[in-house]
Design a protein around this motif. Structure first.
Motif, PDB file in Angstrom:
ATOM      1  N   ASP A   1     -35.131 -12.950 -52.260  1.00 24.57           N
ATOM      2  CA  ASP A   1     -34.820 -11.839 -53.154  1.00 24.57           C
ATOM      3  C   ASP A   1     -35.120 -10.483 -52.523  1.00 24.57           C
ATOM      4  O   ASP A   1     -34.319  -9.561 -52.626  1.00 24.57           O
ATOM      5  CB  ASP A   1     -35.618 -11.945 -54.457  1.00 24.57           C
ATOM      6  N   HIS A   2     -36.291 -10.350 -51.904  1.00 24.91           N
ATOM      7  CA  HIS A   2     -36.779  -9.036 -51.471  1.00 24.91           C
ATOM      8  C   HIS A   2     -36.723  -8.792 -49.967  1.00 24.91           C
ATOM      9  O   HIS A   2     -36.829  -7.653 -49.531  1.00 24.91           O
ATOM     10  CB  HIS A   2     -38.225  -8.837 -51.942  1.00 24.91           C
ATOM     11  N   GLU A   3     -36.646  -9.829 -49.173  1.00 25.21           N
ATOM     12  CA  GLU A   3     -36.599  -9.782 -47.699  1.00 25.21           C
ATOM     13  C   GLU A   3     -37.922  -9.347 -47.070  1.00 25.21           C
ATOM     14  O   GLU A   3     -38.324  -9.887 -46.063  1.00 25.21           O
ATOM     15  CB  GLU A   3     -35.464  -8.892 -47.186  1.00 25.21           C
TER      16      GLU A   3
ATOM     17  N   TYR B   1     -41.469 -10.678 -43.274  1.00 25.09           N
ATOM     18  CA  TYR B   1     -40.043 -10.346 -43.356  1.00 25.09           C
ATOM     19  C   TYR B   1     -39.183 -11.552 -43.001  1.00 25.09           C
ATOM     20  O   TYR B   1     -39.491 -12.314 -42.085  1.00 25.09           O
ATOM     21  CB  TYR B   1     -39.712  -9.213 -42.392  1.00 25.09           C
TER      22      TYR B   1
ATOM     23  N   SER C   1     -32.322 -11.962 -45.704  1.00 27.61           N
ATOM     24  CA  SER C   1     -31.744 -12.789 -46.746  1.00 27.61           C
ATOM     25  C   SER C   1     -30.359 -13.270 -46.330  1.00 27.61           C
ATOM     26  O   SER C   1     -29.621 -12.563 -45.644  1.00 27.61           O
ATOM     27  CB  SER C   1     -31.641 -11.975 -48.037  1.00 27.61           C
TER      28      SER C   1
ATOM     29  N   PRO D   1     -27.974 -10.871 -49.184  1.00 27.01           N
ATOM     30  CA  PRO D   1     -28.772  -9.739 -49.626  1.00 27.01           C
ATOM     31  C   PRO D   1     -28.226  -9.100 -50.908  1.00 27.01           C
ATOM     32  O   PRO D   1     -27.035  -8.973 -51.083  1.00 27.01           O
ATOM     33  CB  PRO D   1     -28.700  -8.746 -48.465  1.00 27.01           C
ATOM     34  N   ASN D   2     -29.143  -8.736 -51.782  1.00 27.01           N
ATOM     35  CA  ASN D   2     -28.810  -8.075 -53.033  1.00 27.01           C
ATOM     36  C   ASN D   2     -29.401  -6.672 -52.979  1.00 27.01           C
ATOM     37  O   ASN D   2     -30.618  -6.516 -52.851  1.00 27.01           O
ATOM     38  CB  ASN D   2     -29.380  -8.863 -54.216  1.00 27.01           C
TER      39      ASN D   2
ATOM     40  N   THR E   1     -32.364  -5.891 -55.470  1.00 27.63           N
ATOM     41  CA  THR E   1     -33.693  -6.496 -55.338  1.00 27.63           C
ATOM     42  C   THR E   1     -34.301  -6.369 -53.957  1.00 27.63           C
ATOM     43  O   THR E   1     -35.504  -6.542 -53.802  1.00 27.63           O
ATOM     44  CB  THR E   1     -33.641  -7.999 -55.701  1.00 27.63           C
ATOM     45  N   SER E   2     -33.520  -6.074 -52.953  1.00 26.78           N
ATOM     46  CA  SER E   2     -34.026  -5.987 -51.584  1.00 26.78           C
ATOM     47  C   SER E   2     -34.927  -4.758 -51.403  1.00 26.78           C
ATOM     48  O   SER E   2     -34.635  -3.686 -51.910  1.00 26.78           O
ATOM     49  CB  SER E   2     -32.872  -5.909 -50.594  1.00 26.78           C
ATOM     50  N   ASN E   3     -36.020  -4.946 -50.673  1.00 25.07           N
ATOM     51  CA  ASN E   3     -36.929  -3.848 -50.390  1.00 25.07           C
ATOM     52  C   ASN E   3     -36.486  -3.015 -49.188  1.00 25.07           C
ATOM     53  O   ASN E   3     -37.022  -1.930 -48.970  1.00 25.07           O
ATOM     54  CB  ASN E   3     -38.347  -4.373 -50.140  1.00 25.07           C
TER      55      ASN E   3
ATOM     56  N   ARG F   1     -33.035  -2.403 -48.263  1.00 25.78           N
ATOM     57  CA  ARG F   1     -31.659  -1.898 -48.337  1.00 25.78           C
ATOM     58  C   ARG F   1     -31.565  -0.711 -49.249  1.00 25.78           C
ATOM     59  O   ARG F   1     -32.214  -0.483 -50.137  1.00 25.78           O
ATOM     60  CB  ARG F   1     -30.714  -2.991 -48.796  1.00 25.78           C
TER      61      ARG F   1
END
Length: 99
Positions: free
Chosen positions: A43-45, A85, A88, A91-92, A95-97, A99
Motif C-alpha cells: 500500500d505505502h511502499e 522500502y 509496489s 502503486p496507488n 496511499t503511496s508515501n 508518489r
C-alpha cells in the motif's frame, strides 16, 4: 532490489515525517505480522516498523527476516525504528508515501 544512495537520501527525508505502521513486540515475527508488513509495503511502499525488543541482535535479526521474506530493502535503522522500502507492483497515488 538495490536502491541508489540518492534515492535512499530522498526516502530518509520522506521517512522523517512518517509514523510507524507496524509494531513488533515480545511475541516476535509471526505469519500475521509478516503479512501485515507485506500489505503495508504494497500500500505505502515506504514504511516505518517499530521493534519493541530490548536485545539489539534480535532486532537486527527481525529486520533482516522482514527484508528477506518481503523482498524489501532497509533504508535506515535508528534505535528501535526501521525504515523499509519496496516498490509496489500496482502503486496507488492515494496511499503511496513516495508518489
Amino acid at each position: 532490489m538495490v536502491v541508489s544512495n540518492d534515492n535512499k537520501k530522498h526516502f530518509r527525508q520522506i521517512g522523517h515525517g512518517l509514523k510507524p505502521v507496524v509494531m513488533i513486540a515480545g511475541n516476535g515475527l509471526s505469519e500475521a505480522v509478516l503479512a501485515e508488513v507485506h500489505r503495508a509495503l504494497e500500500d505505502h511502499e515506504l514504511i516505518k516498523v517499530k521493534l519493541s525488543v530490548i536485545d539489539r541482535a534480535i532486532r537486527k535479526e527481525f529486520i533482516e527476516e522482514i527484508c528477506t521474506s518481503c523482498n524489501a530493502e532497509l533504508i535506515q535503522e535508528i534505535g528501535k525504528v526501521a525504515l523499509i522500502y519496496r516498490a509496489s507492483q500496482k502503486p496507488n497515488i492515494k496511499t503511496s508515501n513516495i508518489r
